[in-house]
Write a protein that holds these residues in place. Structure first.
Motif, short mmCIF file in Angstrom:
data_model
loop_
_atom_site.label_atom_id
_atom_site.label_comp_id
_atom_site.label_asym_id
_atom_site.label_seq_id
_atom_site.Cartn_x
_atom_site.Cartn_y
_atom_site.Cartn_z
N PHE A 63 37.11 29.56 44.84
CA PHE A 63 37.46 30.53 44.01
C PHE A 63 38.88 30.39 43.16
N GLU A 74 42.74 36.55 52.55
CA GLU A 74 43.14 36.46 51.34
C GLU A 74 44.42 35.66 51.61
N ASN A 87 35.05 39.45 43.58
CA ASN A 87 35.69 38.80 44.63
C ASN A 87 35.48 39.35 45.93
N ASN A 123 32.33 32.28 50.28
CA ASN A 123 31.37 33.51 49.92
C ASN A 123 30.97 34.32 51.12
N ASN A 178 45.53 36.76 42.36
CA ASN A 178 45.14 37.73 41.27
C ASN A 178 46.04 38.76 41.41
N GLN A 226 35.99 38.83 49.26
CA GLN A 226 36.76 38.49 50.56
C GLN A 226 36.98 39.62 51.30
N MET A 268 43.76 32.58 42.63
CA MET A 268 43.11 32.09 41.65
C MET A 268 43.64 31.07 40.98
N GLY A 319 44.15 37.48 46.82
CA GLY A 319 43.48 36.27 46.44
C GLY A 319 43.83 35.48 45.70
N MET A 350 34.80 38.60 39.38
CA MET A 350 35.01 37.32 39.16
C MET A 350 33.87 36.53 38.54
#
Lengths: 454, 454
Positions: free
Chosen positions: A382, A433, B411, B161, A411, B413, A357, A355, B357
């Protein structure tokens, strides 16, 4: 619904000049609902597989990504020739404890380090001496002569940025063989570069320093490193037998794969976006760096799919040979310089397909400030951290041409669970991701193109 | 080194009053290098396993976590009795396409939804009618009588989200059976709640509305839902046979597990921290919510290990029965009210053990502002998002007592890759991410304790 639309149309443009919120949402929505990136990565990993420089698979990956860019309708697609090292692992790899009072003979799982010389069929049988750093080897000096040096320095688990921990520990892997070889050591065994305790050995490149003896180097897993260390505590004269058949062969011809979408206003000004197509010969190079390559192709494809005509030329590059030579990155920069090309930015993805960041960057402070001012565009996705100073390896040779350089930062917690191992396979990448990564790369490229960096 | 130390000692205290930077680093360092959380989670998942309310495994988990808190030296450890529903899946589960022109007879993988009634041994054979929402069922009305209603609404992939996408889609699972049953439908089949296309069916609870017919409900995987939808496009009168043997039995006695560390200054003021100990009967409840439970226990253990004597009472709670009744959360709030206990905050972890996060929160705006002012403490640990309004399910019954409520937000995802499935196993949790979660929960609890929320 009508009310919401009204509000959107009359959104204040605010500090940004033109408001790019809607286009950035379009980019991410497109990625999250219609992206071929995951399927393309599957094909790269499963139908081609590992892609060590000079291998048939690396050649197949060159052709595969060239075809992808052609199929997507990039304006220009071409190959940039580059000579690359061809290192070959060979078959048998052995790391065997031979005389333990406690476990007798014990085979450890091992992989030779990339670029290492092999032991040949005779192998090497020698006493093992454990150190935690190159400094310790230098302190021991001639005491390591005739021995196998076991580098057992750990990555610091308290560093939240695991790349920082890697950076400190990896010098053992990179230079440990030369530093031990100069005192007459026979071979080195290196603790794998990961925070995990597991049974998977991690390869990765070493660099032999000029005019020093070249000795074989192998990695063992962290669990085996802990075992070996325990056994060494209890027993003087513990020996290991190591055998590898790897060798560095003659350089061979390979390519960077380049695809362009011509700029409408400043066609001579280039934003270069890429990842590296080669990988280690274990695993499938999914996170390192198949994901980064597929994200980079998505940048170009998404521009075309959404009908975004860039102002500047967007150049997508699949760099060859990051893992054990960086020849592709160096050649790309050399040619750019020779041709007098003007690059306004370089953007790389080579820290995994986790993911996203944020972005690291390096170059003029005003440009860094401009990048940071775009943070509000990214927060809904995010992506929040724009502070790190750094760049990607492949684009780093552009630094001396004054190019502003960036890398996307996913991340980093899990990267070293997979890095340079058999575990770096397609299944280790999450579809969303990867798509968020592709959206993030595309959105940043779009903003640089629209707003410039000055 | 001396210079750095000097600088740290004279760091400006700034907006925070007392500077907690050093203690927060200590908390995270401790988690990342010495935490038993991952091993404890392994034992919960592998030695006990799935923990549906009322099952022997749920009872074993009560005893296991009680012992953990005793072993770690919590001041008080006790069980809070609560009657919980006991839903039993039974053996055979069948979802079979019986008369497809294209695929003939085809078995689909299925799991009954939690709380569902079973079909019994006779099963149900009926025509299938596809809808995308409860609204469509209401529009069809009596046309669904005698049929199996197939709810095929998808989670919106463009919502970053994923919990938001879940919230919209899950009403089909929660209320779809009642809404179809009221028009005489025989059973419902629900598309699994995930963004992925895969072969894993997701269970989860349904709620039968009062005074409506109760009809059986089953989930099928997204791949099977896509297949079924395609077949229905081509063929009128497509039938399925479904058979389940699940049933709701009498309520049984279970427990919330509670451990306290007494406050030194305000022992009567409580900060409650927890997750839920029960899980679905498929998988191992690793992310949902074994991870949250282990993080919560770590909050107490870390206070003790680092010698932090809290000002307020820190109360760690393993809530029972979040999944299909929320009885533990409700009973906890009821008892707290009855006893006139004063809770200054509630903090839950029930969104998976992925990289933390941020935090959601709800309650007084001044308290939310205070939480947000602590953001600089968390940024070094990649915890950055303090904006979301929300709370955890188990602590939500405390809302009407005016308690400030928070949930840690990892997170999101990948959560719905695993949620309520056989894939939610220990191996799906990353050690560092779990430890960062535990550190984040501990650091937030520490700050609330030290600084208060007023």
């Amino acid at each position: 619904m009508k009310k919401a639309l009204f509000l959107i149309l009359f959104l204040p443009v605010g500090v940004f000049g033109q408001d790019h919120t809607a286009m950035i949402k379009k980019i991410y929505d497109h990625q999250l609902s219609e992206s071929p990136a995951y399927e393309n990565l599957r094909a790269l990993c499963k139908e081609i597989g590992p892609r060590l420089s000079g291998s048939p698979q690396a050649a197949a990956a060159v052709e595969y990504t060239r075809q992808l860019m052609l199929d997507y309708g990039f304006d220009t697609v071409y190959l940039q020739p580059v000579m690359v090292p061809k290192w070959v692992r060979g078959s048998t790899e052995i790391a065997r404890i031979t005389n333990s009072d406690k476990v007798g003979t014990r085979e450890l799982r091992t992989v030779a380090l990339g670029n290492s010389v092999g032991t040949g069929p005779a192998g090497i049988l020698a006493e093992v001496v454990e150190v935690k750093s190159i400094e310790e080897v230098n302190a021991l000096g001639k005491a390591v002569a005739g021995k196998i040096v076991f580098y057992n320095g750990e990555m610091d688990p308290t560093l939240v940025n695991t790349f920082q921990a890697y950076g400190s520990a990896v010098v053992q892997r990179a230079y440990g063989a030369s530093e031990a070889g100069k005192f007459g050591a026979k071979a080195v065994i290196v603790r794998s570069m990961t925070n995990r305790r597991d049974d998977i050995p991690h390869t990765g490149s070493l660099v032999y320093k000029p005019l020093m003896p070249q000795i074989p180097a192998l990695a063992i897993s962290t669990n085996d490193a802990d075992l070996l260390s325990d056994l060494l505590q209890d027993q003087k004269g513990l020996k290991m037998y190591v055998e590898t058949h790897c060798e560095m062969q003659e350089d061979v011809l390979s390519y960077n794969v380049i695809g362009e979408i011509k700029g409408a206003e400043y066609p001579e000004e280039i934003i270069v976006v890429g990842g590296h197509l080669d990988s280690w010969d274990v695993g499938e190079g999914a996170h390192d760096d198949g994901g980064g390559c597929m994200m980079s192709i998505e940048v170009g494809r998404t521009f075309l799919a959404l009908g975004i005509r860039p102002k500047h030329t967007i150049r997508i590059v699949m760099f060859m040979n990051e893992e054990n030579g960086l020849r592709g990155g160096k050649e790309y920069a050399r040619v750019a310089k020779e041709k007098g090309e003007k690059h306004i930015a370089g953007l790389e993805s080579d820290s995994g397909a986790f993911g996203p960041m944020g972005f690291s960057s390096m170059g003029e402070e005003t440009s860094r400030d401009k990048i940071k001012s775009w943070k509000p565009y990214f927060l809904p996705y995010f992506v929040w951290n724009f502070d790190k100073v750094g760049s990607g390896a492949d684009i780093s040779p552009l630094e001396d041409q004054g190019v502003f350089l960036m890398e996307m930062e996913p991340n980093p917690q899990k990267y070293f669970n997979y890095h340079h191992t058999e575990a770096d396979v397609f299944e280790a990448v999450d579809k969303r991701e990867l798509e968020l990564g592709a959206g993030t790369m595309t959105a940043m490229t779009y903003l640089i193109d629209q707003e410039g960096l000055k």
